[in-house]
Design a protein around this motif. Structure first.
Motif, PDB file in Angstrom:
ATOM      1  N   TRP A  51      16.618  24.932 -27.286  1.00 43.14           N
ATOM      2  CA  TRP A  51      15.951  24.438 -28.488  1.00 43.14           C
ATOM      3  C   TRP A  51      16.599  23.137 -28.966  1.00 43.14           C
ATOM      4  CZ3 TRP A  51      12.070  27.316 -27.865  1.00 43.14           C
ATOM      5  CH2 TRP A  51      12.198  28.659 -27.519  1.00 43.14           C
ATOM      6  N   ASP A  52      17.916  23.027 -28.819  1.00 47.80           N
ATOM      7  CA  ASP A  52      18.605  21.797 -29.210  1.00 47.80           C
ATOM      8  C   ASP A  52      18.169  20.636 -28.322  1.00 47.80           C
ATOM      9  OD1 ASP A  52      20.066  23.170 -31.177  1.00 47.80           O
ATOM     10  OD2 ASP A  52      21.569  23.784 -29.712  1.00 47.80           O
ATOM     11  N   ALA A  65      15.343  20.370 -26.739  1.00 50.30           N
ATOM     12  CA  ALA A  65      13.957  20.026 -27.066  1.00 50.30           C
ATOM     13  C   ALA A  65      13.885  19.164 -28.329  1.00 50.30           C
ATOM     14  CB  ALA A  65      13.141  21.294 -27.247  1.00 50.30           C
ATOM     15  N   SER A  66      14.746  19.452 -29.312  1.00 50.06           N
ATOM     16  CA  SER A  66      14.723  18.680 -30.565  1.00 50.06           C
ATOM     17  C   SER A  66      15.233  17.261 -30.364  1.00 50.06           C
ATOM     18  CB  SER A  66      15.550  19.388 -31.638  1.00 50.06           C
ATOM     19  OG  SER A  66      16.926  19.371 -31.304  1.00 50.06           O
ATOM     20  N   GLU A  67      16.068  17.065 -29.335  1.00 52.51           N
ATOM     21  CA  GLU A  67      16.655  15.741 -29.076  1.00 52.51           C
ATOM     22  C   GLU A  67      15.821  14.904 -28.112  1.00 52.51           C
ATOM     23  OE1 GLU A  67      20.387  16.718 -27.370  1.00 52.51           O
ATOM     24  OE2 GLU A  67      21.129  17.780 -29.139  1.00 52.51           O
ATOM     25  N   PRO A  76      12.040  14.139 -27.033  1.00 53.27           N
ATOM     26  CA  PRO A  76      10.601  14.316 -27.302  1.00 53.27           C
ATOM     27  C   PRO A  76       9.772  14.575 -26.043  1.00 53.27           C
ATOM     28  CG  PRO A  76      11.472  12.447 -28.529  1.00 53.27           C
ATOM     29  CD  PRO A  76      12.559  12.882 -27.587  1.00 53.27           C
ATOM     30  N   ASN A 112      10.373  18.091 -25.026  1.00 52.51           N
ATOM     31  CA  ASN A 112       9.766  18.962 -26.028  1.00 52.51           C
ATOM     32  C   ASN A 112       8.259  19.088 -25.772  1.00 52.51           C
ATOM     33  OD1 ASN A 112       9.916  20.513 -28.553  1.00 52.51           O
ATOM     34  ND2 ASN A 112       8.692  18.840 -29.396  1.00 52.51           N
ATOM     35  N   ASN A 123       6.408  22.522 -24.777  1.00 51.25           N
ATOM     36  CA  ASN A 123       5.327  23.049 -25.619  1.00 51.25           C
ATOM     37  C   ASN A 123       4.029  23.207 -24.835  1.00 51.25           C
ATOM     38  OD1 ASN A 123       6.972  23.229 -27.872  1.00 51.25           O
ATOM     39  ND2 ASN A 123       6.375  21.225 -28.679  1.00 51.25           N
ATOM     40  N   HIS A 147       9.548  26.452 -41.301  1.00 51.16           N
ATOM     41  CA  HIS A 147       9.284  25.117 -40.750  1.00 51.16           C
ATOM     42  C   HIS A 147       8.260  25.165 -39.613  1.00 51.16           C
ATOM     43  CE1 HIS A 147      12.270  26.334 -37.652  1.00 51.16           C
ATOM     44  NE2 HIS A 147      11.637  25.466 -36.887  1.00 51.16           N
TER      45      HIS A 147
END
Length: 357
Positions: free
Chosen positions: A153-154, A156-158, A160, A163, A167, A225
């Motif tokens: 998850w980290d 993916a957040s860093e 794009p 991510n 997704n 969120h």
């Protein structure tokens, strides 16, 4: 060098090891077919076509440098694996390639496609943790973090691009499983007045259920969120919260591919909260997960073992479970009665009923 005589069984054993050693070749050939949109090209013609015709359509209009010899070698393996089929015209013309029931799952624009999942799972970032299994056995710890220094998850957040890839892969498999739930579990949904999807993301599953069964009052429940980015759906309300704290009340709870991400202890906590959210007599929890069958020979039974290693590669503490393992956590969460319902997917439905006080 002395001649070594090998009996047939020993020779077969050697052949099996060679096959397993290079089993990644199947994945890479499949990935290249998806990247080149070969299935889409054949589908757009509506009939079998030649390699030259396929090559002329790659990248939307053909690339002068398309290497037909390389394409032919990749297609030869995929035909061998029955992903595509080839027909040799009797007049001696060029071989013509066509789709099979397998390659139809590679079509990008189909609602029932696995193409994004193929690109995701064969991306170097997601393949890397598989190389850490022996290290995990020796030292413990999570394979993904060993490979990348952080959780999935980290990353993916860093990143794009990663991510989006992740997704897209999750969304396509969700559509496939959602379709199987709607076709294979109609009776189970018909008697429910209200249903909360725990860990429902942006509401894709619950919205499709409510669309097919308008009498159901749908609740999409996930972290605040997550639901704040969810679109509106008729008959569905979004509620933000933490499933480890409390779950909104409803006649039934559904969880798709949620519990396999968590340890037994965490699953028992989640299930206990589910039990508190539903009626003690008529309530039920609908768990959509893989049930690993140690001696299973069904079309998806091999995937239970592979998905279990997938959880080892990409999650911390997640795993796929046998019926015995599911029974243990269900009882721990207050569900001693359950039944397993087969649906047309690699997942099953575990319908669990709360113990009466």
């Amino acid at each position: 060098m002395a001649t070594i005589e090998l009996d047939e069984a020993t020779l077969q054993g050697q052949a099996e090891i060679w096959r397993f050693m290079f089993s990644f070749a199947d994945s890479m050939a499949l990935k290249s077919a998806v990247e080149l949109r070969i299935a889409d090209i054949i589908h757009s013609h509506g009939r079998a076509i030649t390699l030259s015709q396929i090559a002329s359509c790659i990248d939307g209009g053909g690339t002068p440098s398309s290497d037909i010899t390389t394409l032919a070698r990749i297609m030869r393996l995929l035909v061998r694996r029955k992903i595509f089929t080839v027909h040799h015209p009797s007049d001696g013309g060029d071989p013509e390639y066509d789709l099979t029931n397998s390659s139809r799952w590679l079509l990008h624009d189909s609602d029932q496609t696995l193409a994004p999942m193929i690109l995701m799972e064969n991306h170097p970032l997601l393949v890397a943790p598989w190389h850490c299994f022996s290290q995990c056995v020796k030292e413990g710890g999570a394979a993904f973090k060993k490979a990348h220094g952080r959780e999935i998850w980290d990353l993916a957040s860093e990143n794009p691009e990663f991510n989006r890839l992740f997704n897209d892969g999750m969304a396509c498999t969700s559509k496939v499983v959602t379709g199987a739930i709607l076709s294979g579990y109609k009776e189970g949904l018909s008697s429910i007045g209200s249903l909360v999807d725990v860990g429902g993301g942006t509401g894709g599953l619950i919205s499709e259920i409510v669309k097919a069964h308008p009498h159901i009052k749908g609740v999409n429940f996930d972290l605040q969120h997550v639901v704040s980015a969810a679109p509106p759906y008729d008959g569905v309300c979004h509620i933000g919260g933490d499933m480890f704290q409390a779950i909104p009340n409803a006649d039934a709870v559904i969880m798709k591919w949620v519990l396999h991400d968590w340890s037994d202890e965490d699953c028992i906590k989640i299930l206990s909260n589910c039990r508190n959210a539903i009626p003690k007599k008529e309530g039920k929890v609908i768990i959509v997960e893989v049930v690993v069958k140690l001696d299973g020979n069904g079309p998806f039974d091999d995937m239970g073992f592979i998905f279990d290693l997938l959880m080892l590669a990409h999650s911390r503490g997640g795993k796929e479970r046998t019926e015995v393992e599911w029974k243990k956590i269900l009882e721990g969460g207050g569900f001693s009665r359950y039944k397993i319902i087969n649906i047309p997917a690699l997942t099953s439905i575990i319908e669990a009923y709360p113990d009466h006080d």
